[in-house]
Design an enzyme around this catalytic site. Structure first.
Site, PDB file in Angstrom:
ATOM      1  N   GLU A   9       9.796  30.750  69.991  1.00 15.31           N
ATOM      2  CA  GLU A   9      10.862  31.290  69.153  1.00 15.31           C
ATOM      3  C   GLU A   9      10.907  30.688  67.755  1.00 15.31           C
ATOM      4  O   GLU A   9      11.249  31.378  66.802  1.00 15.31           O
ATOM      5  CB  GLU A   9      12.219  31.092  69.842  1.00 15.31           C
ATOM      6  CG  GLU A   9      12.386  31.940  71.087  1.00 15.31           C
ATOM      7  CD  GLU A   9      13.721  31.726  71.752  1.00 15.31           C
ATOM      8  OE1 GLU A   9      14.735  31.758  71.043  1.00 15.31           O
ATOM      9  OE2 GLU A   9      13.751  31.519  72.968  1.00 15.31           O
ATOM     10  N   ASP A  82      12.836  30.657  75.182  1.00 17.93           N
ATOM     11  CA  ASP A  82      13.678  29.715  75.926  1.00 17.93           C
ATOM     12  C   ASP A  82      13.881  30.144  77.383  1.00 17.93           C
ATOM     13  O   ASP A  82      13.934  31.336  77.697  1.00 17.93           O
ATOM     14  CB  ASP A  82      15.049  29.584  75.247  1.00 17.93           C
ATOM     15  CG  ASP A  82      14.974  28.764  73.969  1.00 17.93           C
ATOM     16  OD1 ASP A  82      13.967  28.064  73.771  1.00 17.93           O
ATOM     17  OD2 ASP A  82      15.928  28.826  73.168  1.00 17.93           O
ATOM     18  N   ASP A  84      16.113  30.931  79.560  1.00 18.12           N
ATOM     19  CA  ASP A  84      17.431  31.422  79.965  1.00 18.12           C
ATOM     20  C   ASP A  84      17.474  32.932  79.763  1.00 18.12           C
ATOM     21  O   ASP A  84      16.454  33.549  79.413  1.00 18.12           O
ATOM     22  CB  ASP A  84      18.542  30.718  79.184  1.00 18.12           C
ATOM     23  CG  ASP A  84      18.369  30.848  77.660  1.00 18.12           C
ATOM     24  OD1 ASP A  84      17.543  31.676  77.213  1.00 18.12           O
ATOM     25  OD2 ASP A  84      19.062  30.127  76.925  1.00 18.12           O
ATOM     26  N   GLU A  86      18.843  34.739  77.447  1.00 19.83           N
ATOM     27  CA  GLU A  86      18.551  35.125  76.069  1.00 19.83           C
ATOM     28  C   GLU A  86      17.052  35.077  75.816  1.00 19.83           C
ATOM     29  O   GLU A  86      16.475  35.976  75.197  1.00 19.83           O
ATOM     30  CB  GLU A  86      19.290  34.175  75.120  1.00 19.83           C
ATOM     31  CG  GLU A  86      19.566  34.729  73.748  1.00 19.83           C
ATOM     32  CD  GLU A  86      20.778  35.650  73.719  1.00 19.83           C
ATOM     33  OE1 GLU A  86      20.952  36.328  72.706  1.00 19.83           O
ATOM     34  OE2 GLU A  86      21.520  35.695  74.714  1.00 19.83           O
ATOM     35  N   TYR A 299      15.829  21.002  77.905  1.00 22.31           N
ATOM     36  CA  TYR A 299      16.482  22.195  77.360  1.00 22.31           C
ATOM     37  C   TYR A 299      17.994  22.003  77.316  1.00 22.31           C
ATOM     38  O   TYR A 299      18.601  21.466  78.251  1.00 22.31           O
ATOM     39  CB  TYR A 299      16.125  23.414  78.201  1.00 22.31           C
ATOM     40  CG  TYR A 299      16.593  24.710  77.588  1.00 22.31           C
ATOM     41  CD1 TYR A 299      16.240  25.037  76.282  1.00 22.31           C
ATOM     42  CD2 TYR A 299      17.393  25.595  78.298  1.00 22.31           C
ATOM     43  CE1 TYR A 299      16.672  26.214  75.702  1.00 22.31           C
ATOM     44  CE2 TYR A 299      17.824  26.776  77.722  1.00 22.31           C
ATOM     45  CZ  TYR A 299      17.459  27.080  76.422  1.00 22.31           C
ATOM     46  OH  TYR A 299      17.901  28.243  75.851  1.00 22.31           O
ATOM     47  N   ARG A 301      20.652  24.231  76.859  1.00 20.64           N
ATOM     48  CA  ARG A 301      21.652  25.221  77.299  1.00 20.64           C
ATOM     49  C   ARG A 301      21.574  25.331  78.823  1.00 20.64           C
ATOM     50  O   ARG A 301      20.767  26.066  79.363  1.00 20.64           O
ATOM     51  CB  ARG A 301      21.420  26.572  76.619  1.00 20.64           C
ATOM     52  CG  ARG A 301      21.658  26.520  75.124  1.00 20.64           C
ATOM     53  CD  ARG A 301      21.372  27.827  74.414  1.00 20.64           C
ATOM     54  NE  ARG A 301      21.610  27.686  72.973  1.00 20.64           N
ATOM     55  CZ  ARG A 301      20.695  27.267  72.095  1.00 20.64           C
ATOM     56  NH1 ARG A 301      19.475  26.960  72.523  1.00 20.64           N
ATOM     57  NH2 ARG A 301      20.992  27.168  70.813  1.00 20.64           N
ATOM     58  N   HIS A 348      17.595  25.322  85.554  1.00 24.12           N
ATOM     59  CA  HIS A 348      17.320  24.250  84.607  1.00 24.12           C
ATOM     60  C   HIS A 348      17.775  22.915  85.161  1.00 24.12           C
ATOM     61  O   HIS A 348      18.543  22.844  86.107  1.00 24.12           O
ATOM     62  CB  HIS A 348      18.054  24.487  83.284  1.00 24.12           C
ATOM     63  CG  HIS A 348      17.868  25.861  82.742  1.00 24.12           C
ATOM     64  ND1 HIS A 348      18.875  26.553  82.136  1.00 24.12           N
ATOM     65  CD2 HIS A 348      16.785  26.664  82.745  1.00 24.12           C
ATOM     66  CE1 HIS A 348      18.419  27.738  81.768  1.00 24.12           C
ATOM     67  NE2 HIS A 348      17.165  27.831  82.129  1.00 24.12           N
TER      68      HIS A 348
END
Length: 714
Positions: A9, A82, A84, A86, A299, A301, A348
């Protein structure tokens, strides 16, 4: 030679990962999202199964062109956005734009940006998880359904530029509801009685009156307290019971997104946004000199407190080497945070250092000040979470005086355990001090040297701070880890709330919007409904619910409510605060407005007249240079400081608050100074004088919630 393209990203992440891979790999960045719903139109075909109309985000054309060219040169494409929802959605959009087969195992993910984690991820590519993508799509479309229907309604009924959101409006409601509680709160008087006890040859210790005739005592007035004091005249004080126990305090759980934001606010004074910005830098990787580039934390989040077996083993080894075997190993394994509604995304780990061997002091020279502070906080918290509990020897002494019972409490640390490296902060914490009590036996008589009654008043609930608002959102199941910081920033930017002295106050505009939504859109602003929707999104990710059906069940009732509200709501007038200050351009009386950085003066003739001025808020002190008024000013980032009202003629400024007292040496202005971890003090602003005195001197005789204190000798 076969070539693999890895798409991440951000350029920072690409730079770090490229150093771990050989010449067979090319690493490129998508710069976040590449497609989204259009800003200029609704972008959702409600009649055709809520089909979204995705378009390329403005400015991303050249990036996509570059990625397409790179795909043609590669034998394999791996998307490493990432780990997740998103990130999964970004991977799915890239898959579509780059025309990668939907069944292709093109997705890799990793929880930390280290060479070992990247190499392991490369060995386990998988197809894109459509359930995750659908959960993110459902969230995005839900937010569009609410925002693009409710916001125009607010424009028409109140004023232009307002917005409403499925999550942000609930956050504003929490702040408004708390303010209503505070304003309607009626303080109640109560009294406490503290005795100073002495055993011959020992230091005095304190005990508090807790019971009368074996019932909890309630002293609501000064008259009742005088009655108690009268009854205690000539009383004999006898030790009735001595209880000694060993108590342990469990180590804290490692950080999740919300607890990191809360603790960084309490300990470092970081806003949620700043915490996430600095944490992202630590996650994406930094140049550590000879060690090379590496991600320092996992990570950021996450709402899982799970820790990998390898990380636990590394921590235990470090703890044994650094502190000794008796400090190693917590008694119970970490579990998820209590009170969190909805499902915890356990894919996670918790937020932890990628290597506990990488001590904060070792990398300090390669980090900025903020990076070092946050890394040290994360490192210390993780290490503490893997250590033994702290152990205290506690003593409770019950002292009888006729029909009254006093209790003295003592506590001494026996074994520091995790507190050797870390102590968790709390919003309402009181500093714990070790209190030693003398050796006493049951039946022993002691002396009460003095009885000190104290008057108190019950206090209203505190206003939300960054930390407590994030905690409330998490506990109530509102939003996800990635949304907490943007929520806070949005409600401040819209002028629905302001942050003063670290507390959130609702503006009049915020109260009006919340009241309107409460009346006409109960479900949208209902806390349980919003939390239930989060659970539905979790269930979509788990494959338990169909995302289209979730949207259908929401939109039907919402559309009906919207149509009804359009007809029922009249125009709502927001009363403006008119001042005596005249507009320099047109002579109108200027009004108070609330902007991103607080209040300011604006001409009511907008848009014909766009004149604005800073709002001068006097603090009740004179400028030490020219005798002008000291007023509140703000930097471009919104931070408050004090300046002279005669600026620019007088350029005196200070970050410090006036104390309300004059310097006893030169008669100049005394301001309050603070030292991190130390007591504050007062200092004269005159550099020629430099007089100081401690905060303890300042507080002597000051009245606060405990407004009155009497002393009765026995």
């Amino acid at each position: 030679m076969s070539k693999t393209l890895v798409i991440v990203e951000s350029p920072a992440k690409a730079k770090t990962i490229s150093k771990f891979l050989g010449k067979k790999f090319t690493v490129k960045a998508s710069m976040g999202h590449v497609r989204d719903l259009p800003k200029s139109q609704f972008g959702v075909d409600v009649k055709n199964g809520f089909k979204p109309k995705y378009i390329t985000i403005r400015g991303k054309g050249d990036i996509i062109k570059d990625l397409r060219a790179a795909v043609k040169k590669a034998d394999q494409v791996l998307i490493a956005s990432d780990p997740d929802r998103e990130g999964e959605a970004i991977a799915w959009h890239l898959q579509n734009l780059l025309e990668i087969d939907e069944n292709e195992s093109c997705r890799i993910e990793f929880n930390e940006i280290t060479k070992q984690a990247i190499q392991k991820a490369l060995q386990h590519p998988r197809p894109i998880d459509r359930n995750r993508v659908n959960a993110q799509q459902a969230r995005r479309i839900l937010d569009r359904l609410v925002g693009y229907n409710l916001s125009p309604l607010l424009w028409r009924k109140i004023k232009k530029g307002l917005s409403a959101g499925r999550v942000q409006s609930v956050a504003v409601r929490l702040i408004c509801d708390r303010e209503e509680e505070i304003q309607s709160f009626v303080p109640e008087e109560y009294w406490t009685l503290v005795a100073s006890f002495v055993k011959t040859g020992e230091a005095p210790f304190e005990g508090r009156l807790i019971k009368f005739r074996d019932e909890k005592i309630d002293i609501p007035s000064k008259e009742k307290m005088q009655e108690v004091l009268e009854n205690l005249k000539g009383a004999r004080y006898t030790v009735e019971k001595v209880t000694r126990k060993e108590k342990s305090r469990k180590p804290p759980l490692p950080f999740i997104t919300s607890t990191l934001q809360q603790e960084a606010y309490r300990k470092l004074n970081f806003t949620a946004r700043k915490t996430m910005m600095v944490a992202q830098q630590l996650y994406e990787g930094l140049d550590l000199g000879r060690e090379g580039t590496s991600g320092l934390i996992t990570y950021i989040r996450t709402d899982s407190t799970r820790v990998s077996a390898s990380a636990r083993e590394e921590a235990q080894k470090y703890i044994v080497e650094r502190f000794g075997a008796r400090y190693a190993g917590r008694e119970t394994p970490p579990v998820g945070p209590a009170g969190r509604k909805g499902k915890i995304q356990d894919a996670h780990e918790a937020i932890r250092p990628t290597s506990v061997q990488r001590e904060p002091e070792q990398v300090k020279e390669y980090l900025t000040g903020d990076q070092y502070k946050l890394y040290k906080l994360i490192w210390s918290r993780f290490l503490a979470s893997q250590m033994k509990p702290a152990v205290f020897d506690t003593t409770n002494i019950d002292i009888k005086a006729g029909e009254y019972l006093f209790r003295a409490n003592g506590s001494v640390m026996k074994f520091p355990g995790f507190m050797k490296v870390y102590t968790e902060s709390r919003d309402d914490e009181e500093k714990e001090e070790e209190k030693l009590l003398p050796e006493l036996k049951e039946g022993e008589e002691i002396e009460a040297r003095s009885l000190t009654p104290r008057q108190h008043f019950t206090q209203p609930p505190p206003r939300y701070t960054d930390a407590s608002l994030v905690r409330a959102l998490e506990e109530k199941g509102i939003g996800r880890p990635s949304t907490y910081a943007p929520i806070v920033e949005t409600i401040l930017k819209r002028g629905y709330v302001v942050r003063e002295n670290k507390q959130f106050f609702p503006t009049e505009l915020g109260m009006i919007v919340v009241d309107l939504l409460k009346k006409h859109f109960k479900e949208i602003i209902d806390i349980d409904f919003t939390a239930g929707m989060e659970e539905s999104l979790d269930s979509i990710e788990e494959g338990e619910l169909d995302w289209i059906k979730v949207l259908e069940s929401f939109y039907g009732p919402f559309k009906n409510t919207l149509e009804k509200a359009e007809n029922e709501i009249g125009h709502v007038q927001v009363a403006e605060e008119v001042t005596e200050e005249k507009c320099d351009r047109c002579g109108r009386s200027m009004v108070v407005k609330v902007g991103r950085y607080g209040k300011f003066l604006a001409c009511p003739g907008f848009p014909e007249c766009r004149s604005t001025k800073p709002l001068l808020e006097p603090v009740g002190a004179k400028c030490p240079r020219c005798e002008g008024e000291l007023v509140v000013r703000r930097t471009k980032k919104g931070r408050k400081f004090l300046g002279c009202s005669n600026f620019p003629e007088c350029e005196f400024v200070t970050w410090d608050q006036p104390s309300g007292t004059k310097c006893p040496e030169c008669g100049g202005l005394m301001v309050e100074k603070k030292n991190a971890g130390k007591k504050g003090f007062l200092q004269c602003v005159s550099e020629d004088c430099g007089y100081k005195k401690t905060a303890g001197e300042k507080k002597a005789g000051k009245k606060n919630a405990d407004t009155e204190s009497m002393s009765a000798e026995t």
